[in-house]
Design a protein around this motif. Structure first.
Motif, PDB file in Angstrom:
ATOM      1  N   ARG A 256       0.851  -1.289   0.244  1.00  0.00           N
ATOM      2  CA  ARG A 256      -0.064   0.054  -0.096  1.00  0.00           C
ATOM      3  C   ARG A 256       0.837   1.039   0.159  1.00  0.00           C
ATOM      4  N   ASP A 257       1.989   1.068  -0.374  1.00  0.00           N
ATOM      5  CA  ASP A 257       2.976   2.149  -0.815  1.00  0.00           C
ATOM      6  C   ASP A 257       2.311   3.384  -1.522  1.00  0.00           C
ATOM      7  N   PRO A 258       1.599   3.152  -2.515  1.00  0.00           N
ATOM      8  CA  PRO A 258       1.036   4.250  -3.407  1.00  0.00           C
ATOM      9  C   PRO A 258       0.116   4.864  -2.803  1.00  0.00           C
ATOM     10  N   THR A 259      -0.745   4.225  -1.792  1.00  0.00           N
ATOM     11  CA  THR A 259      -1.901   5.011  -0.950  1.00  0.00           C
ATOM     12  C   THR A 259      -1.121   6.069  -0.085  1.00  0.00           C
ATOM     13  N   ARG A 260       0.133   5.461   0.486  1.00  0.00           N
ATOM     14  CA  ARG A 260       0.548   6.378   1.532  1.00  0.00           C
ATOM     15  C   ARG A 260       1.243   7.677   0.972  1.00  0.00           C
ATOM     16  N   ILE A 261       1.996   7.450  -0.449  1.00  0.00           N
ATOM     17  CA  ILE A 261       2.503   8.583  -0.759  1.00  0.00           C
ATOM     18  C   ILE A 261       1.339   9.706  -1.542  1.00  0.00           C
TER      19      ILE A 261
END
Length: 386
Positions: A256-261
């Protein structure tokens, strides 16, 4: 400005001053209580002061320090003393108002109660608070929110961001950057996806697109998006290289890295936009597009995505070294203008040499792998935008 002895009004009036009136009447507000007190005022022209007594204490207010409060009705005058924020004198007769106007030449000057040092301290505190919100609280809240955002909310965020990126990258400004829809090319790409994900337990299905743009790059978006640029597919030497990039981006999706960024970028720029008056969101669209495409993750997130990719490739009977081969060719191909996109992108990632070495080390010595696409399917994939 206060003399704590009883004042006797004396001294002859200046020949140039208006006729001296020994006493007048006023209401005194001492600043401690709300009750006004009638006082007798006098004009000591010898030392240029207005004098009065209250509760056995004498007060001398120099003419030069008298200020009239602004926006008063014409039939009253409220005086204050420069440097004292609370005490007031209400002058309620026209004769006394005229005498005061004749003597106090600075009645209309503005007086600020705020000391410049305090004002500067408040300003610095405000800037520090904003910086704390933008650079500390917003990122922390974004990281926490990413873990609790429901799948439908994450997918909606991905849908919106994908359309924003299409719009931002469209030079025509008409319909947004086109997605590539060649059926045989899409079938080949789906075959790679199936090979990689057969052994995975994904929380939600992937949404895979190829954008018709020469940039050599790929990125992930919230909600299971994996997006390739045409330039990357055309530049790749083998389908295994595409699979290696694909696996890396799936690693970001799973973490879920894209959601965080996306949440972090949108939160920070949202605060800045309000401060700068950007209520239309134009800066947010451009900033999100740049941040997502550059995928400026932490080195820990990049290393984790690499490790995920190595394992996914081995489970799919594909070589982890394929990503190293792609990196080496792109690094050597610096004359290729389109290579600038992914080279800039990789510059913020862990050291290129270390990644190449790690990819090769992840591949068992002497291992052989099952082919991924036929020659015909590979040609179709590279022509996916035709």
């Amino acid at each position: 400005m206060t003399d704590r002895t009883i004042i006797t009004v004396d001294g002859p009036a200046s020949p140039a001053a208006p006729p001296r009136r020994v006493t007048g009447r006023a209401l005194f507000f001492d600043g401690d209580t709300a009750q006004p007190v009638p006082v007798a005022i006098g004009y000591s022209d010898a030392d240029q002061t207005l004098t009065f007594a209250h509760r056995g204490e004498g007060y001398r207010w120099p003419y030069a320090d008298l200020r009239a409060l602004r926006d008063q009705a014409g039939d009253q005058m409220v005086l204050r003393l420069r440097g004292d924020p609370t005490m007031r004198l209400l002058i309620d007769t026209e004769d006394d108002r005229a005498l005061i106007r004749a003597r106090a030449k600075r009645l209309g000057r503005f007086v600020s109660h705020v000391r410049r040092g305090k004002l500067a301290a408040w300003g610095l505190a405000a800037v520090a608070s904003i910086a704390l919100i933008i650079f500390v609280l917003v990122p922390v809240m974004a990281d926490q929110l990413a873990d609790y955002l429901p799948p439908e909310g994450e997918k909606a965020l991905g849908d919106a961001t994908f359309e924003q990126i299409r719009t931002a990258l469209d030079d025509t400004g008409i319909a947004g950057l086109q997605t590539c829809e060649n059926p045989t090319g899409l079938a080949a790409l789906r075959k790679i996806e199936t090979r990689l994900t057969d052994q995975m337990d994904l929380a939600a299905p992937l949404t895979v697109h190829v954008l018709d743009h020469p940039m050599i790059n790929a990125f992930a978006l919230p909600g299971g998006y994996v997006v390739f640029f045409r330039g990357l597919i055309e530049e790749a030497g083998t389908p295994e290289e595409i699979a290696a990039v694909f696996a890396h981006e799936i690693g970001h999706v799973v973490a879920r890295d894209p959601t965080r960024i996306a949440l972090r970028s949108a939160g920070s720029i949202g605060v800045l936009g309000l401060l700068l008056g950007d209520f239309a969101g134009g800066a947010l669209v451009l900033f999100l597009a740049e941040q997502i495409i550059r995928a400026d993750y932490t080195q820990e997130a990049e290393a984790a995505a690499d490790t995920f990719a190595y394992n996914a490739l081995l489970n799919a009977d594909l070589p982890p070294s394929a990503i190293a081969t792609l990196f080496e060719r792109l690094t050597d191909d610096t004359h290729h203008e389109a290579s600038a996109g992914i080279l800039d992108h990789l510059a913020s990632h862990p050291a290129m040499g270390d990644r190449i070495a790690a990819a090769r080390a992840a591949e068992p010595s002497g291992a052989t792998f099952r082919p991924l696409l036929t020659d015909t399917e590979w040609v179709a994939l590279q022509a996916i935008c035709d």
